[in-house]
Design a protein around this motif. Structure first.
Motif, PDB file in Angstrom:
ATOM      1  N   UNK A  62       0.797  -1.221   0.000  1.00  0.00           N
ATOM      2  CA  UNK A  62       0.000   0.000   0.000  1.00  0.00           C
ATOM      3  C   UNK A  62       0.836   1.281   0.000  1.00  0.00           C
ATOM      4  N   UNK A  63       1.830   1.448   0.897  1.00  0.00           N
ATOM      5  CA  UNK A  63       2.622   2.674   0.787  1.00  0.00           C
ATOM      6  C   UNK A  63       3.346   2.792  -0.545  1.00  0.00           C
ATOM      7  N   UNK A  64       3.838   1.656  -1.076  1.00  0.00           N
ATOM      8  CA  UNK A  64       4.524   1.701  -2.373  1.00  0.00           C
ATOM      9  C   UNK A  64       3.574   2.165  -3.471  1.00  0.00           C
ATOM     10  N   UNK A  65       2.356   1.655  -3.456  1.00  0.00           N
ATOM     11  CA  UNK A  65       1.368   1.995  -4.484  1.00  0.00           C
ATOM     12  C   UNK A  65       0.876   3.427  -4.324  1.00  0.00           C
ATOM     13  N   UNK A  66       0.600   3.828  -3.095  1.00  0.00           N
ATOM     14  CA  UNK A  66       0.072   5.172  -2.872  1.00  0.00           C
ATOM     15  C   UNK A  66       1.125   6.240  -3.173  1.00  0.00           C
ATOM     16  N   UNK A  67       2.349   5.997  -2.774  1.00  0.00           N
ATOM     17  CA  UNK A  67       3.420   6.959  -3.090  1.00  0.00           C
ATOM     18  C   UNK A  67       3.637   7.020  -4.598  1.00  0.00           C
ATOM     19  N   UNK A  68       3.547   5.866  -5.264  1.00  0.00           N
ATOM     20  CA  UNK A  68       3.725   5.862  -6.720  1.00  0.00           C
ATOM     21  C   UNK A  68       2.682   6.736  -7.415  1.00  0.00           C
ATOM     22  N   UNK A  69       1.454   6.691  -6.952  1.00  0.00           N
ATOM     23  CA  UNK A  69       0.407   7.479  -7.612  1.00  0.00           C
ATOM     24  C   UNK A  69       0.712   8.970  -7.551  1.00  0.00           C
ATOM     25  N   UNK A  70       1.205   9.406  -6.405  1.00  0.00           N
ATOM     26  CA  UNK A  70       1.581  10.818  -6.282  1.00  0.00           C
ATOM     27  C   UNK A  70       2.782  11.120  -7.171  1.00  0.00           C
ATOM     28  N   UNK A  71       3.788  10.232  -7.126  1.00  0.00           N
ATOM     29  CA  UNK A  71       4.991  10.434  -7.935  1.00  0.00           C
ATOM     30  C   UNK A  71       4.664  10.424  -9.426  1.00  0.00           C
ATOM     31  N   UNK A  72       3.733   9.561  -9.839  1.00  0.00           N
ATOM     32  CA  UNK A  72       3.354   9.474 -11.251  1.00  0.00           C
ATOM     33  C   UNK A  72       2.714  10.775 -11.733  1.00  0.00           C
ATOM     34  N   UNK A  73       1.882  11.368 -10.882  1.00  0.00           N
ATOM     35  CA  UNK A  73       1.280  12.653 -11.243  1.00  0.00           C
ATOM     36  C   UNK A  73       2.348  13.743 -11.387  1.00  0.00           C
ATOM     37  N   UNK A  74       3.278  13.767 -10.449  1.00  0.00           N
ATOM     38  CA  UNK A  74       4.359  14.752 -10.521  1.00  0.00           C
ATOM     39  C   UNK A  74       5.206  14.534 -11.768  1.00  0.00           C
ATOM     40  N   UNK A  75       5.487  13.282 -12.062  1.00  0.00           N
ATOM     41  CA  UNK A  75       6.314  12.949 -13.230  1.00  0.00           C
ATOM     42  C   UNK A  75       5.626  13.410 -14.511  1.00  0.00           C
ATOM     43  N   UNK A  76       4.299  13.192 -14.584  1.00  0.00           N
ATOM     44  CA  UNK A  76       3.556  13.610 -15.763  1.00  0.00           C
ATOM     45  C   UNK A  76       3.506  15.118 -15.940  1.00  0.00           C
ATOM     46  N   UNK A  77       3.692  15.847 -14.836  1.00  0.00           N
ATOM     47  CA  UNK A  77       3.710  17.312 -14.898  1.00  0.00           C
ATOM     48  C   UNK A  77       5.139  17.863 -14.958  1.00  0.00           C
TER      49      UNK A  77
END
Length: 217
Positions: A62-77
């Motif tokens: 869960x922490x790996x997945x939840x942190x990834x979602x935030x990181x993925x949004x930042x990466x896309x921006x």
């Protein structure tokens, strides 16, 4: 239920847990909280050692997945440094490394998780299950630098795929829906939907007399 069979009341009803999340479902949408609750139910359904939602929250997935979602949004921006920092924190915290560029579907479950690596251009469908030490990687920089810019370098994994312990899947290949990649398998080409790819099992052989003499010396 067959009433002629004894019922073990000491363990939670696994069927009831599994029914909490429709495996293979096509449910889409929902805000961050809805997705997080769905992740908790997925962990509860697929890990026999988890007996409550509170315990599921502390599963490494869960922490790996939840942190990834935030990181993925930042990466896309194009906030690449901030995304990398979050990814590094997740790796230290969980032992799971998901590149912020990777695209992850719904209800991903990573059992144990230590040593899992998912590359930048990897794409995972819904209801994927991954065990420890799985690599979804590229074939090597010496080949990837020859690819046109923007080409995929990492695997695309379909829905309901299971990747066993220490499975290694390399390159821009495709694994079809419902495939099973067994423990220690090395996959370098496309895998058809519904296929099973198994690693070589260990073969036990009698010890040689010379080895026995060495041990007794």
């Amino acid at each position: 239920m067959d009433r002629t069979q004894p019922v073990d009341r000491t363990q939670p009803d696994r069927k009831a847990k599994a029914a909490a999340v429709p495996f293979g479902g096509r449910r889409t949408g929902g805000g961050p909280l809805t997705r997080m609750l769905e992740d908790i139910e997925t962990t509860l359904a697929r890990d026999p050692s988890i007996t409550s939602r509170a315990e599921a929250v502390f599963h490494s997935t869960l922490p790996a997945l939840w942190i990834h979602r935030v990181a993925h949004r930042l990466y896309g921006r194009r906030h690449r440094i901030a995304a990398r920092v979050l990814t590094s924190c997740a790796r230290v915290l969980t032992g799971i490394e998901i590149h912020p560029g990777a695209r992850i579907g719904r209800r991903l479950f990573i059992d144990h998780g230590t040593g899992v690596v998912i590359g930048e251009t990897a794409v995972l469908g819904d209801d994927v299950t991954i065990y420890q030490q799985v690599t979804l990687g590229a074939v090597g920089w010496w080949r990837d630098t020859l690819r046109p810019s923007g080409d995929r370098r990492h695997p695309e994994v379909g829905d309901r795929v299971t990747l066993g312990v220490n499975a290694t899947v390399l390159g821009p290949l495709t694994i079809g829906d419902d495939a099973l990649i067994g423990a220690h398998a090395l996959v370098l080409g496309d895998v058809a939907a519904g296929s099973r790819v198994m690693g070589e099992p260990t073969v036990a052989r009698p010890r040689k007399k010379a080895d026995l003499r060495t041990d007794s010396a």
